[in-house]
Design an enzyme around this catalytic site. Structure first.
Site, PDB file in Angstrom:
ATOM      1  CG  ASN A   1      49.977  55.822  47.842  1.00 20.26           C
ATOM      2  OD1 ASN A   1      49.458  54.726  48.039  1.00 20.26           O
ATOM      3  ND2 ASN A   1      49.974  56.803  48.741  1.00 20.26           N
ATOM      4  CD1 TRP A   2      48.601  52.261  42.348  1.00 19.34           C
ATOM      5  CD2 TRP A   2      47.947  50.114  42.409  1.00 19.34           C
ATOM      6  NE1 TRP A   2      49.114  51.633  41.232  1.00 19.34           N
ATOM      7  CE2 TRP A   2      48.725  50.311  41.244  1.00 19.34           C
ATOM      8  CE3 TRP A   2      47.435  48.836  42.667  1.00 19.34           C
ATOM      9  CZ2 TRP A   2      49.000  49.287  40.337  1.00 19.34           C
ATOM     10  CZ3 TRP A   2      47.705  47.817  41.761  1.00 19.34           C
ATOM     11  CH2 TRP A   2      48.476  48.041  40.605  1.00 19.34           C
TER      12      TRP A   2
ATOM     13  CD  GLU B 200      52.757  62.342  48.760  1.00 21.70           C
ATOM     14  OE1 GLU B 200      52.549  61.961  47.606  1.00 21.70           O
ATOM     15  OE2 GLU B 200      52.198  61.830  49.745  1.00 21.70           O
TER      16      GLU B 200
ATOM     17  N   GLY C 149      48.963  59.694  43.327  1.00 24.99           N
ATOM     18  CA  GLY C 149      47.824  58.968  43.892  1.00 24.99           C
ATOM     19  C   GLY C 149      46.796  58.669  42.813  1.00 24.99           C
ATOM     20  N   GLY C 150      45.762  59.483  42.735  1.00 25.38           N
ATOM     21  CA  GLY C 150      44.624  59.232  41.847  1.00 25.38           C
ATOM     22  C   GLY C 150      45.014  58.896  40.414  1.00 25.38           C
TER      23      GLY C 150
HETATM   24  P1  13P Z   1      46.904  62.506  44.630  1.00 24.72           P
HETATM   25  O1  13P Z   1      47.843  62.343  43.458  1.00 24.72           O
HETATM   26  O2  13P Z   1      45.617  61.756  44.465  1.00 24.72           O
HETATM   27  O3  13P Z   1      46.739  63.926  45.017  1.00 24.72           O
HETATM   28  O4  13P Z   1      47.637  61.780  45.883  1.00 24.72           O
HETATM   29  C1  13P Z   1      48.960  62.093  46.162  1.00 24.72           C
HETATM   30  C2  13P Z   1      49.464  61.166  47.202  1.00 24.72           C
HETATM   31  O5  13P Z   1      49.063  61.196  48.342  1.00 24.72           O
HETATM   32  C3  13P Z   1      50.465  60.165  46.791  1.00 24.72           C
HETATM   33  O6  13P Z   1      51.019  59.513  47.885  1.00 24.72           O
END
Ligand code: 13P
Length: 256
Positions: A9-10, A168, A235-236
């Site tokens: 998820n960018w 999540e 995410g990151g």
């Molecule tokens: P992070 O991996 O940056 O914690 O984000 C997770 C996320 O929200 C993926 O949808």
């Protein structure tokens, strides 16, 4: 066997140049659809068509981060499920905690979007997860149950073949505070049990449940090795090939 999914998820990151470079690096790693792992990227709306064209024919699939529930019309600023498909998306993420919290999306609205996406043939990654307060107040399961019940109203067992759940925990998103392997497995087991009682054993056994929240190369194998964790929503770490590719590899070797 549930084929693991590693989805990136960018969020509101990348530009034309960095997005194309990122998908090119992933394409080199997953040049064709693979039986051992499914890779999905979810870029911001403006780049979806470009990234989908770049990924075409490779093992990298593309999804939107959100969608609206009408086909077209006076919905300024919104994007329909049909538009996502038109530019090459197979997937859409719905109910992300950032949309729930920042944009005030309710389970009812999310459900309307889920049903619309499924009706046009998009596959859905439905996100659920508790706040820190909920966890500390022992309300995790109540929250998950409410979000699952509300998000999947009028979704049939057959349609569940096109639904992936992403657990999540909100306190683990972007914080670097990852859920322990046990915390993730407990929540995933609960979600699978919920699927069994709402649908049946077949749906529960077949539905993939991803973990999301501070997934990095160094914690991916532990999380993905849990029996009820079928992939990751990242995410990151999905913005850097040197971090995302090892997570894809961890997914590939996690099939039990
Ligand atoms: P992070 O991996 O940056 O914690 O984000 C997770 C996320 O929200 C993926 O949808």
């Amino acid at each position: 066997m549930r084929r693991p999914i590693i989805a990136g998820n960018w969020k509101m990151n990348t530009c034309r140049e960095t997005g194309v470079a990122l998908v090119a690096a992933l394409k080199a790693e997953v040049p064709a659809p693979s039986d051992s792992v499914e890779v999905v990227v979810c870029p911001p709306y403006p780049y979806l068509g470009l990234i989908a064209a770049e990924a075409a024919g490779s093992g990298v699939e593309v999804g939107g981060q959100n969608a609206w529930y009408e086909t077209s019309g006076a919905f300024t600023g919104e994007v329909s499920c049909e538009m996502l498909q038109d530019v090459g998306c197979q997937w859409v993420v719905l109910g992300h905690s950032e949309r729930r919290q920042i944009n005030g999306e309710s389970d009812e609205l999310i459900n309307t979007k889920v049903r619309k996406a499924l009706s046009v043939g998009l596959k859905v990654i439905l996100c659920v997860g508790e706040l820190l307060d909920d966890r500390e107040g022992n309300r995790t399961e109540v929250v998950l149950e409410t979000q699952m019940t509300g998000g999947l109203v009028d979704v049939s067992a057959e349609q569940m073949a096109s639904v992936v759940i992403a657990y999540e925990p909100v306190w683990a998103i972007g914080t670097g505070k990852v859920a322990s392997d046990e915390q993730a497995e407990d929540a995933h087991r609960f979600l699978r049990g919920w699927l069994e009682s709402r649908f049946d054993g077949n749906v529960a056994a077949a539905t993939r449940i991803l973990y999301g929240g501070s997934v990095k190369p160094d914690n991916a194998s532990g999380l993905l090795g849990q029996p009820n964790v079928d992939g990751a929503l990242v995410g990151g770490a999905s913005l850097k090939p040197e971090l995302f590719i090892p997570i894809i590899r961890a997914g590939e070797t996690s099939v039990s």
